[in-house]
Design a protein around this motif. Structure first.
Motif, short mmCIF file in Angstrom:
data_model
loop_
_atom_site.label_atom_id
_atom_site.label_comp_id
_atom_site.label_asym_id
_atom_site.label_seq_id
_atom_site.Cartn_x
_atom_site.Cartn_y
_atom_site.Cartn_z
N LEU A 10 0.87 -1.17 0.00
CA LEU A 10 0.00 0.00 0.00
C LEU A 10 0.91 1.22 0.00
O LEU A 10 1.68 1.42 0.94
N ARG A 11 0.87 2.00 -1.07
CA ARG A 11 1.67 3.23 -1.15
C ARG A 11 0.82 4.38 -0.60
O ARG A 11 -0.29 4.61 -1.05
N VAL A 12 1.37 5.05 0.40
CA VAL A 12 0.66 6.12 1.09
C VAL A 12 1.40 7.44 0.85
O VAL A 12 2.60 7.53 1.11
N ASP A 13 0.68 8.43 0.37
CA ASP A 13 1.22 9.77 0.20
C ASP A 13 0.88 10.53 1.48
O ASP A 13 -0.28 10.85 1.73
N GLU A 14 1.90 10.80 2.30
CA GLU A 14 1.65 11.42 3.60
C GLU A 14 1.14 12.86 3.50
O GLU A 14 0.69 13.41 4.50
N ILE A 15 1.21 13.46 2.33
CA ILE A 15 0.63 14.79 2.17
C ILE A 15 -0.88 14.71 2.43
O ILE A 15 -1.46 15.60 3.05
N PRO A 37 8.09 -0.70 12.34
CA PRO A 37 9.02 -0.12 11.37
C PRO A 37 9.41 -1.06 10.24
O PRO A 37 9.72 -0.61 9.14
N GLY A 38 9.36 -2.35 10.45
CA GLY A 38 9.74 -3.31 9.41
C GLY A 38 8.78 -3.34 8.23
O GLY A 38 9.14 -3.79 7.15
N ARG A 39 7.57 -2.87 8.42
CA ARG A 39 6.57 -2.88 7.33
C ARG A 39 6.61 -1.62 6.49
O ARG A 39 5.99 -1.55 5.44
N PHE A 40 7.30 -0.58 6.93
CA PHE A 40 7.28 0.71 6.25
C PHE A 40 8.60 0.99 5.55
O PHE A 40 9.67 0.85 6.14
N THR A 41 8.52 1.38 4.29
CA THR A 41 9.69 1.77 3.51
C THR A 41 9.42 3.14 2.92
O THR A 41 8.44 3.33 2.21
N THR A 42 10.29 4.10 3.22
CA THR A 42 10.13 5.44 2.67
C THR A 42 10.69 5.43 1.26
O THR A 42 11.86 5.14 1.04
N VAL A 43 9.83 5.73 0.29
CA VAL A 43 10.20 5.74 -1.12
C VAL A 43 10.79 7.08 -1.51
O VAL A 43 11.77 7.15 -2.24
N VAL A 52 5.37 6.66 1.20
CA VAL A 52 5.71 5.49 2.01
C VAL A 52 5.04 4.24 1.46
O VAL A 52 3.86 4.26 1.14
N ASP A 53 5.80 3.15 1.35
CA ASP A 53 5.24 1.84 1.02
C ASP A 53 5.05 1.04 2.30
O ASP A 53 5.96 0.96 3.13
N VAL A 74 -8.10 10.22 5.21
CA VAL A 74 -7.10 10.24 4.14
C VAL A 74 -7.81 10.02 2.80
O VAL A 74 -8.56 9.06 2.65
N PRO A 75 -7.62 10.91 1.83
CA PRO A 75 -8.31 10.74 0.55
C PRO A 75 -7.83 9.50 -0.20
O PRO A 75 -6.66 9.13 -0.11
N LYS A 76 -8.74 8.87 -0.93
CA LYS A 76 -8.38 7.67 -1.68
C LYS A 76 -7.29 7.94 -2.71
O LYS A 76 -6.53 7.04 -3.05
N ALA A 77 -7.19 9.17 -3.19
CA ALA A 77 -6.16 9.52 -4.16
C ALA A 77 -4.75 9.42 -3.55
O ALA A 77 -3.77 9.29 -4.29
N SER A 78 -4.65 9.43 -2.23
CA SER A 78 -3.35 9.32 -1.56
C SER A 78 -2.96 7.87 -1.27
O SER A 78 -1.90 7.62 -0.71
#
Length: 92
Positions: A10-15, A37-43, A52-53, A74-78
């Protein structure tokens, strides 16, 4: 030690979290990032919010997490669900 590759991401745009999430939703997101922290990767690192993935067990888990984040404002577009990228073979 073998690291399992996630089935979905799940790619999350923190904006979207910074601008639209409820205060409680933004706090919950920060707690999730701190506790797993192991599940999150900053792209991409950006000033208003990172890209963030989040590693998910399967597509159903990714959809559940996207629905939860959307319920926090959080908007679906993010939020984008994709299959996990296949790592490139090691050179050698």
């Amino acid at each position: 030690m073998t690291v399992q590759r996630p089935a979905s991401v799940l790619r999350v745009d923190e904006i979207g979290i910074a601008l639209f999430a409820t205060r409680d939703g933004a706090h919950q997101w920060e707690l999730m990032r701190a506790r797993m922290p192991g599940r999150f990767t900053t792209v991409a690192v950006r000033v208003p919010g990172d890209l963030v993935d989040v590693a998910c067990d399967d597509r159903t888990h990714a959809q559940w997490l996207a629905t939860l984040l959307h319920s926090w404002g959080v908007p679906k577009a993010s939020l984008t669900i994709t299959t996990a990228p296949t790592p490139a073979p090691a050179a050698g």
